[in-house]
Design an enzyme around this catalytic site. Structure first.
Site, PDB file in Angstrom:
ATOM      1  N   ASN A  96      11.276  57.481  36.711  1.00 35.30           N
ATOM      2  CA  ASN A  96      11.188  56.273  37.266  1.00 35.30           C
ATOM      3  C   ASN A  96      12.383  55.702  37.813  1.00 35.30           C
ATOM      4  OD1 ASN A  96      11.399  55.849  34.491  1.00 35.30           O
ATOM      5  ND2 ASN A  96      10.600  53.462  34.614  1.00 35.30           N
ATOM      6  N   GLU A 154      14.080  52.159  39.128  1.00 31.30           N
ATOM      7  CA  GLU A 154      14.149  50.702  39.657  1.00 31.30           C
ATOM      8  C   GLU A 154      15.141  50.099  40.280  1.00 31.30           C
ATOM      9  OE1 GLU A 154      13.321  49.044  35.701  1.00 31.30           O
ATOM     10  OE2 GLU A 154      11.636  49.901  35.434  1.00 31.30           O
ATOM     11  N   CYS A 199       7.885  55.001  40.716  1.00 33.58           N
ATOM     12  CA  CYS A 199       7.339  55.559  39.313  1.00 33.58           C
ATOM     13  C   CYS A 199       7.683  57.108  39.293  1.00 33.58           C
ATOM     14  CB  CYS A 199       5.930  55.314  39.183  1.00 33.58           C
ATOM     15  SG  CYS A 199       5.181  53.884  38.792  1.00 33.58           S
ATOM     16  N   GLU A 212       6.070  59.640  38.463  1.00 31.68           N
ATOM     17  CA  GLU A 212       5.138  60.434  39.251  1.00 31.68           C
ATOM     18  C   GLU A 212       5.413  60.677  40.611  1.00 31.68           C
ATOM     19  OE1 GLU A 212       4.409  58.011  37.205  1.00 31.68           O
ATOM     20  OE2 GLU A 212       2.803  58.153  36.207  1.00 31.68           O
ATOM     21  N   CYS A 238      -0.050  54.857  36.777  1.00 31.71           N
ATOM     22  CA  CYS A 238      -0.583  53.627  37.471  1.00 31.71           C
ATOM     23  C   CYS A 238      -1.562  53.710  38.546  1.00 31.71           C
ATOM     24  CB  CYS A 238       0.528  52.397  37.888  1.00 31.71           C
ATOM     25  SG  CYS A 238       1.508  53.172  39.230  1.00 31.71           S
ATOM     26  N   CYS A 246      -0.153  55.520  41.686  1.00 28.37           N
ATOM     27  CA  CYS A 246       0.284  56.816  41.382  1.00 28.37           C
ATOM     28  C   CYS A 246      -0.847  57.476  41.395  1.00 28.37           C
ATOM     29  CB  CYS A 246       1.118  57.096  40.203  1.00 28.37           C
ATOM     30  SG  CYS A 246       2.847  56.515  40.202  1.00 28.37           S
TER      31      CYS A 246
END
Ligand code: THU
Length: 154
Positions: free
Chosen positions: A56, A58, A67, A69, A106, A109
């Site tokens: 991930n 940010e 994210c 994924e 999430c 994703c």
């Protein structure tokens, strides 16, 4: 739960799945997560055996982050467009902790995973750890997103 396989112990997973999880754990080290301190790693096995990982990333503008994924899956789609994804493993830990904690992808994703499957016309296995600590292998991303929105809905 149809389409899911549960394993109480890591050692019960296939050697290939264990390897993928270990690579996802390694990938979490490159997480850039100064805001959440939540380090996620994702590793995907392609149909040619190649493994692509992501973590991930940010941003001070929070929604700009991505994210693990999606970092991995978008990397695959852009760099290996002719390949399909057999499996993806996702793991997470807190920045100040070496121990990994259960994490489940999430919603966004899951939506992206679904599109990967539709595009490759082949299921993608998803490997994760459930809240109770068991390992879960979903035979398809579809099982993670019932009543989903897809191209058929347009
Ligand atoms: N995160 C992921 O990378 N994957 C998930 O499936 C859940 C959340 C990241 C996004 C953000 O950087 C941090 O974890 C906290 O939400």
């Amino acid at each position: 739960m149809d389409g899911f396989h549960f394993f109480s112990e890591f050692a019960e997973l296939s050697a290939q799945d264990q390897d993928l999880i270990q690579l996802a754990r390694k990938a979490s080290n490159s997480s850039y997560s100064p805001y959440s301190q939540f380090m996620v790693g994702a590793s995907a096995r392609l149909d040619d055996g190649r493994i692509i990982s992501g973590s991930n990333q940010e941003n001070a503008s929070y929604p700009a982050g991505l994210c693990a994924e999606r970092v991995a899956l978008f990397h695959i789609a852009s760099s290996y467009p002719d390949r399909s994804v057999d499996s993806i493993a996702v793991v997470a830990r807190r920045a100040n902790d070496t121990k990994f904690k259960p994490v489940s992808p999430c919603g966004i994703c899951r939506q992206v995973m679904l599109e990967v499957e539709l595009k490759q016309n082949k299921p993608m296995r998803v490997i994760l750890q459930s809240a109770d600590g068991r390992w879960v292998v979903s035979e398809s991303a579809q099982h993670l997103l019932p009543f989903s929105f897809g191209q058929d809905s347009l």
